[in-house]
Scaffold this motif. Structure first.
Motif, PDB file in Angstrom:
ATOM      1  N   ARG A  99       0.837  -1.206   0.000  1.00 27.09           N
ATOM      2  CA  ARG A  99       0.000   0.000   0.000  1.00 27.09           C
ATOM      3  C   ARG A  99       0.870   1.253   0.000  1.00 27.09           C
ATOM      4  NH1 ARG A  99      -3.249  -0.756   4.621  1.00 27.09           N
ATOM      5  NH2 ARG A  99      -1.628   0.318   5.769  1.00 27.09           N
ATOM      6  N   ASP A 100       1.946   1.249   0.797  1.00 27.20           N
ATOM      7  CA  ASP A 100       2.866   2.387   0.830  1.00 27.20           C
ATOM      8  C   ASP A 100       3.556   2.582  -0.520  1.00 27.20           C
ATOM      9  OD1 ASP A 100       2.160   2.777   3.463  1.00 27.20           O
ATOM     10  OD2 ASP A 100       3.981   1.859   4.279  1.00 27.20           O
ATOM     11  N   LEU A 101       3.985   1.492  -1.129  1.00 27.96           N
ATOM     12  CA  LEU A 101       4.620   1.563  -2.450  1.00 27.96           C
ATOM     13  C   LEU A 101       3.661   2.146  -3.476  1.00 27.96           C
ATOM     14  CD1 LEU A 101       6.797   0.853  -4.586  1.00 27.96           C
ATOM     15  CD2 LEU A 101       5.812  -1.448  -4.646  1.00 27.96           C
ATOM     16  N   LEU A 102       2.441   1.667  -3.483  1.00 25.93           N
ATOM     17  CA  LEU A 102       1.459   2.130  -4.456  1.00 25.93           C
ATOM     18  C   LEU A 102       1.083   3.594  -4.219  1.00 25.93           C
ATOM     19  CD1 LEU A 102      -0.667  -1.100  -4.499  1.00 25.93           C
ATOM     20  CD2 LEU A 102       0.780  -0.269  -6.346  1.00 25.93           C
ATOM     21  N   ARG A 103       1.044   4.014  -2.976  1.00 21.03           N
ATOM     22  CA  ARG A 103       0.758   5.420  -2.687  1.00 21.03           C
ATOM     23  C   ARG A 103       1.888   6.299  -3.214  1.00 21.03           C
ATOM     24  NH1 ARG A 103       0.787   6.396   3.113  1.00 21.03           N
ATOM     25  NH2 ARG A 103      -0.424   4.518   3.019  1.00 21.03           N
ATOM     26  N   ARG A 104       3.136   5.875  -3.001  1.00 18.51           N
ATOM     27  CA  ARG A 104       4.279   6.634  -3.530  1.00 18.51           C
ATOM     28  C   ARG A 104       4.238   6.721  -5.047  1.00 18.51           C
ATOM     29  NH1 ARG A 104       7.191   3.529   0.084  1.00 18.51           N
ATOM     30  NH2 ARG A 104       8.057   2.273  -1.573  1.00 18.51           N
ATOM     31  N   MET A 105       3.781   5.679  -5.680  1.00 22.03           N
ATOM     32  CA  MET A 105       3.721   5.628  -7.147  1.00 22.03           C
ATOM     33  C   MET A 105       2.415   6.222  -7.695  1.00 22.03           C
ATOM     34  SD  MET A 105       6.568   4.343  -8.137  1.00 22.03           S
ATOM     35  CE  MET A 105       6.184   4.058  -9.843  1.00 22.03           C
ATOM     36  N   ARG A 106       1.536   6.668  -6.800  1.00 16.30           N
ATOM     37  CA  ARG A 106       0.234   7.254  -7.168  1.00 16.30           C
ATOM     38  C   ARG A 106      -0.609   6.294  -8.000  1.00 16.30           C
ATOM     39  NH1 ARG A 106       2.872  13.021  -7.949  1.00 16.30           N
ATOM     40  NH2 ARG A 106       2.679  13.670  -5.803  1.00 16.30           N
ATOM     41  N   ILE A 107      -0.703   5.055  -7.512  1.00 16.62           N
ATOM     42  CA  ILE A 107      -1.546   4.044  -8.131  1.00 16.62           C
ATOM     43  C   ILE A 107      -2.706   3.786  -7.172  1.00 16.62           C
ATOM     44  CG2 ILE A 107      -1.682   1.656  -8.921  1.00 16.62           C
ATOM     45  CD1 ILE A 107       1.295   1.861  -9.650  1.00 16.62           C
ATOM     46  N   PRO A 108      -3.932   4.167  -7.559  1.00 14.96           N
ATOM     47  CA  PRO A 108      -5.078   4.018  -6.653  1.00 14.96           C
ATOM     48  C   PRO A 108      -5.498   2.566  -6.463  1.00 14.96           C
ATOM     49  CG  PRO A 108      -5.800   4.844  -8.780  1.00 14.96           C
ATOM     50  CD  PRO A 108      -4.300   4.778  -8.821  1.00 14.96           C
ATOM     51  N   THR A 109      -6.140   2.319  -5.334  1.00 11.89           N
ATOM     52  CA  THR A 109      -6.657   0.992  -5.024  1.00 11.89           C
ATOM     53  C   THR A 109      -8.077   0.873  -5.552  1.00 11.89           C
ATOM     54  OG1 THR A 109      -5.326   0.946  -3.016  1.00 11.89           O
ATOM     55  CG2 THR A 109      -7.120  -0.628  -3.144  1.00 11.89           C
ATOM     56  N   THR A 110      -8.394  -0.298  -6.077  1.00 13.98           N
ATOM     57  CA  THR A 110      -9.723  -0.580  -6.605  1.00 13.98           C
ATOM     58  C   THR A 110     -10.186  -1.911  -6.046  1.00 13.98           C
ATOM     59  OG1 THR A 110     -11.034  -0.705  -8.617  1.00 13.98           O
ATOM     60  CG2 THR A 110      -8.905  -1.760  -8.694  1.00 13.98           C
ATOM     61  N   SER A 111     -11.461  -2.186  -6.138  1.00 13.18           N
ATOM     62  CA  SER A 111     -11.987  -3.460  -5.650  1.00 13.18           C
ATOM     63  C   SER A 111     -11.678  -4.557  -6.669  1.00 13.18           C
ATOM     64  CB  SER A 111     -13.481  -3.355  -5.421  1.00 13.18           C
ATOM     65  OG  SER A 111     -14.142  -3.057  -6.625  1.00 13.18           O
ATOM     66  N   PRO A 112     -11.473  -5.784  -6.185  1.00  6.53           N
ATOM     67  CA  PRO A 112     -11.249  -6.892  -7.115  1.00  6.53           C
ATOM     68  C   PRO A 112     -12.503  -7.118  -7.948  1.00  6.53           C
ATOM     69  CG  PRO A 112     -10.873  -7.580  -4.832  1.00  6.53           C
ATOM     70  CD  PRO A 112     -11.405  -6.187  -4.797  1.00  6.53           C
ATOM     71  N   GLY A 113     -12.331  -7.545  -9.114  1.00  9.64           N
ATOM     72  CA  GLY A 113     -13.476  -7.780 -10.011  1.00  9.64           C
ATOM     73  C   GLY A 113     -12.995  -7.709 -11.435  1.00  9.64           C
ATOM     74  N   PRO A 114     -13.928  -7.689 -12.370  1.00 12.10           N
ATOM     75  CA  PRO A 114     -13.529  -7.621 -13.780  1.00 12.10           C
ATOM     76  C   PRO A 114     -12.752  -6.342 -14.075  1.00 12.10           C
ATOM     77  CG  PRO A 114     -15.861  -8.155 -13.581  1.00 12.10           C
ATOM     78  CD  PRO A 114     -15.377  -7.794 -12.223  1.00 12.10           C
ATOM     79  N   LEU A 115     -11.716  -6.486 -14.838  1.00 10.14           N
ATOM     80  CA  LEU A 115     -10.876  -5.353 -15.240  1.00 10.14           C
ATOM     81  C   LEU A 115     -11.637  -4.418 -16.170  1.00 10.14           C
ATOM     82  CD1 LEU A 115      -8.082  -3.978 -15.507  1.00 10.14           C
ATOM     83  CD2 LEU A 115      -7.554  -5.648 -17.278  1.00 10.14           C
TER      84      LEU A 115
END
Length: 120
Positions: A99-115
């Motif tokens: 989560r920390d890595l993704l925040r630094r890279m500005r990649i938002p979190t999404t719910s699992p499911g179809p892409l």
């Protein structure tokens, strides 16, 4: 401190990236970016992407213990972005380290499911 500096040097100079992405494959699929040092896999980034929708989702990031904190995760995600320009990246990861890595890279979190609609 010297060991950490050595691992940072290895992360930026001696680690190669190998992708399981099949060029010209239009549909989404499970793919991996392998992080290889001295013919040994030291990390992996699992992801799905759809070139038609220009969307990608990172489903797992795993690094060998000795390379944690070396910047290798940041370098791997930067490589993934450079390899697939114009792709909007999201992640399903919620663990603290990723989560920390993704925040630094500005990649938002999404719910699992179809892409995308192509994945349904």
């Amino acid at each position: 401190m010297a060991t950490r500096l050595r691992h940072r040097f290895l992360a930026y100079g001696a680690v190669e990236f190998l992708s399981t992405h099949v060029p010209d494959d239009p549909g989404p699929g499970e793919e991996r970016l392998l992080l290889v040092h001295a013919r040994q896999v030291v990390g992996e980034v699992h992801y799905r992407m759809c070139a038609r929708c220009a969307r990608g989702v990172i489903t797992d990031v795993a690094l060998d213990e000795r390379f944690r904190g070396s910047g290798l995760g940041t370098r791997a995600l930067s490589h993934l972005r450079a390899r697939h320009p114009g792709t909007a990246w999201h992640s399903t990861l919620t663990l603290r380290a990723t989560r920390d890595l993704l925040r630094r890279m500005r990649i938002p979190t999404t719910s699992p499911g179809p892409l995308c609609t192509h994945a349904a």
